[in-house]
Design a protein around this motif. Structure first.
Motif, PDB file in Angstrom:
ATOM      1  N   ARG A   1      80.036 -16.342  -7.399  1.00  0.00           N
ATOM      2  CA  ARG A   1      80.507 -16.013  -6.059  1.00  0.00           C
ATOM      3  C   ARG A   1      80.724 -17.293  -5.249  1.00  0.00           C
ATOM      4  O   ARG A   1      81.705 -17.409  -4.516  1.00  0.00           O
ATOM      5  CB  ARG A   1      79.511 -15.095  -5.362  1.00  0.00           C
ATOM      6  CG  ARG A   1      79.983 -14.674  -3.996  1.00  0.00           C
ATOM      7  CD  ARG A   1      79.121 -13.575  -3.419  1.00  0.00           C
ATOM      8  NE  ARG A   1      79.605 -13.256  -2.108  1.00  0.00           N
ATOM      9  CZ  ARG A   1      78.857 -13.238  -1.031  1.00  0.00           C
ATOM     10  NH1 ARG A   1      77.566 -13.464  -1.118  1.00  0.00           N
ATOM     11  NH2 ARG A   1      79.378 -12.959   0.136  1.00  0.00           N
ATOM     12  N   ASN A   2      79.824 -18.258  -5.395  1.00  0.00           N
ATOM     13  CA  ASN A   2      79.977 -19.518  -4.674  1.00  0.00           C
ATOM     14  C   ASN A   2      81.220 -20.267  -5.134  1.00  0.00           C
ATOM     15  O   ASN A   2      81.926 -20.842  -4.316  1.00  0.00           O
ATOM     16  CB  ASN A   2      78.737 -20.387  -4.851  1.00  0.00           C
ATOM     17  CG  ASN A   2      77.540 -19.856  -4.085  1.00  0.00           C
ATOM     18  OD1 ASN A   2      77.675 -19.053  -3.166  1.00  0.00           O
ATOM     19  ND2 ASN A   2      76.363 -20.293  -4.480  1.00  0.00           N
TER      20      ASN A   2
ATOM     21  N   ARG B   1      84.227 -18.431  -3.743  1.00  0.00           N
ATOM     22  CA  ARG B   1      84.374 -18.672  -2.303  1.00  0.00           C
ATOM     23  C   ARG B   1      84.885 -20.089  -2.054  1.00  0.00           C
ATOM     24  O   ARG B   1      85.745 -20.297  -1.209  1.00  0.00           O
ATOM     25  CB  ARG B   1      83.057 -18.442  -1.566  1.00  0.00           C
ATOM     26  CG  ARG B   1      83.254 -18.696  -0.062  1.00  0.00           C
ATOM     27  CD  ARG B   1      82.178 -18.140   0.769  1.00  0.00           C
ATOM     28  NE  ARG B   1      82.411 -16.729   0.966  1.00  0.00           N
ATOM     29  CZ  ARG B   1      81.651 -15.976   1.742  1.00  0.00           C
ATOM     30  NH1 ARG B   1      80.616 -16.489   2.353  1.00  0.00           N
ATOM     31  NH2 ARG B   1      81.911 -14.707   1.889  1.00  0.00           N
TER      32      ARG B   1
ATOM     33  N   VAL C   1      86.551 -15.645   6.390  1.00  0.00           N
ATOM     34  CA  VAL C   1      85.097 -15.732   6.220  1.00  0.00           C
ATOM     35  C   VAL C   1      84.450 -16.058   7.568  1.00  0.00           C
ATOM     36  O   VAL C   1      85.131 -16.504   8.496  1.00  0.00           O
ATOM     37  CB  VAL C   1      84.718 -16.797   5.168  1.00  0.00           C
ATOM     38  CG1 VAL C   1      85.285 -16.425   3.801  1.00  0.00           C
ATOM     39  CG2 VAL C   1      85.198 -18.181   5.583  1.00  0.00           C
TER      40      VAL C   1
ATOM     41  N   THR D   1      81.386 -21.194   7.501  1.00  0.00           N
ATOM     42  CA  THR D   1      81.331 -21.118   6.043  1.00  0.00           C
ATOM     43  C   THR D   1      81.873 -22.394   5.397  1.00  0.00           C
ATOM     44  O   THR D   1      81.228 -22.967   4.510  1.00  0.00           O
ATOM     45  CB  THR D   1      82.107 -19.887   5.524  1.00  0.00           C
ATOM     46  OG1 THR D   1      81.566 -18.714   6.120  1.00  0.00           O
ATOM     47  CG2 THR D   1      82.013 -19.789   4.012  1.00  0.00           C
TER      48      THR D   1
ATOM     49  N   TYR E   1      80.234 -25.593   2.661  1.00  0.00           N
ATOM     50  CA  TYR E   1      80.729 -25.918   1.325  1.00  0.00           C
ATOM     51  C   TYR E   1      81.233 -27.352   1.191  1.00  0.00           C
ATOM     52  O   TYR E   1      81.294 -27.870   0.080  1.00  0.00           O
ATOM     53  CB  TYR E   1      81.855 -24.957   0.927  1.00  0.00           C
ATOM     54  CG  TYR E   1      81.346 -23.624   0.443  1.00  0.00           C
ATOM     55  CD1 TYR E   1      81.243 -23.359  -0.918  1.00  0.00           C
ATOM     56  CD2 TYR E   1      80.965 -22.638   1.339  1.00  0.00           C
ATOM     57  CE1 TYR E   1      80.772 -22.143  -1.374  1.00  0.00           C
ATOM     58  CE2 TYR E   1      80.491 -21.416   0.898  1.00  0.00           C
ATOM     59  CZ  TYR E   1      80.396 -21.174  -0.458  1.00  0.00           C
ATOM     60  OH  TYR E   1      79.922 -19.962  -0.898  1.00  0.00           O
TER      61      TYR E   1
END
Length: 191
Positions: free
Chosen positions: A4-5, A8, A39, A43, A47
């Motif tokens: 998922r990371n 994303r 998002v 977010t 990252y």
């Protein structure tokens, strides 16, 4: 969770490409990327350590997305290595790159930004050089006519043709673009 990371992160980088193409490098903010990606605010900043990191990731991602798929590569390798095939391959490349309009426009923004950011300049220089070297190596292994200089000349000519298509699409029709690609191959590539 790791998958998922990764997904994303890719979605955020793809959103950065869209923001760069639409708003330019000055419009590339974490908030704009968050909005484009749909998002929550904050977010993108989780990252990427900073804006430079996001720019670098966007540059790398554009090149990932411009690569031909395996079926295209297999079809190219199965073709007869002559000038007609060469022209067909070049029309496909110009078409593929032109079809990823936002990616190429983002890349142009990144190139301009690289004139002010040494790390980005180093990354893009390395990436473009590697891309050219890979194209020359592929060409030499393919048995297509012409030499490394022809590959480089076509690279330069077609990059500007793509810029023309994406920024001023009314200058040349798609049919004219294809005719120009064929003529460039016929005039630059010697049998």
């Amino acid at each position: 969770m790791v998958r998922r990371n990764v997904e994303r992160r890719v979605a955020l980088v793809d959103a950065a490409i869209e923001v760069l193409a639409r708003d330019g490098a000055r419009g590339l903010t974490f908030r704009a990327v968050d909005t484009e990606a749909g998002v929550p605010t904050g977010t993108a900043s989780n990252y990427f350590p900073n804006r430079d990191g996001l720019l670098i990731q966007a540059g790398a991602r554009v090149y990932e997305r411009l690569q031909p798929d395996e079926a295209t590569i297999a079809r190219q390798r199965a073709s007869t290595p002559d000038r007609e095939t060469y022209a067909m391959l070049m029309r496909e490349v110009v078409g593929r790159v032109s079809a990823f309009r936002t990616g190429y426009l983002a890349l142009l923004e990144l190139r301009l930004e690289a004139t002010r950011r040494p790390e980005l300049s180093a990354l893009l220089t390395e990436r473009v050089r590697a891309d050219i070297d890979a194209n020359v190596a592929y060409h030499e292994a393919s048995g297509l006519p012409g030499d490394a200089t022809a590959v480089r000349l076509l690279y330069l000519a077609f990059n500007w043709l793509i810029v023309e298509q994406l920024t001023l699409p009314g200058v040349f029709s798609e049919a004219e673009r294809d005719q120009l690609v064929t003529a460039a191959v016929e005039r630059i590539v010697t049998p």
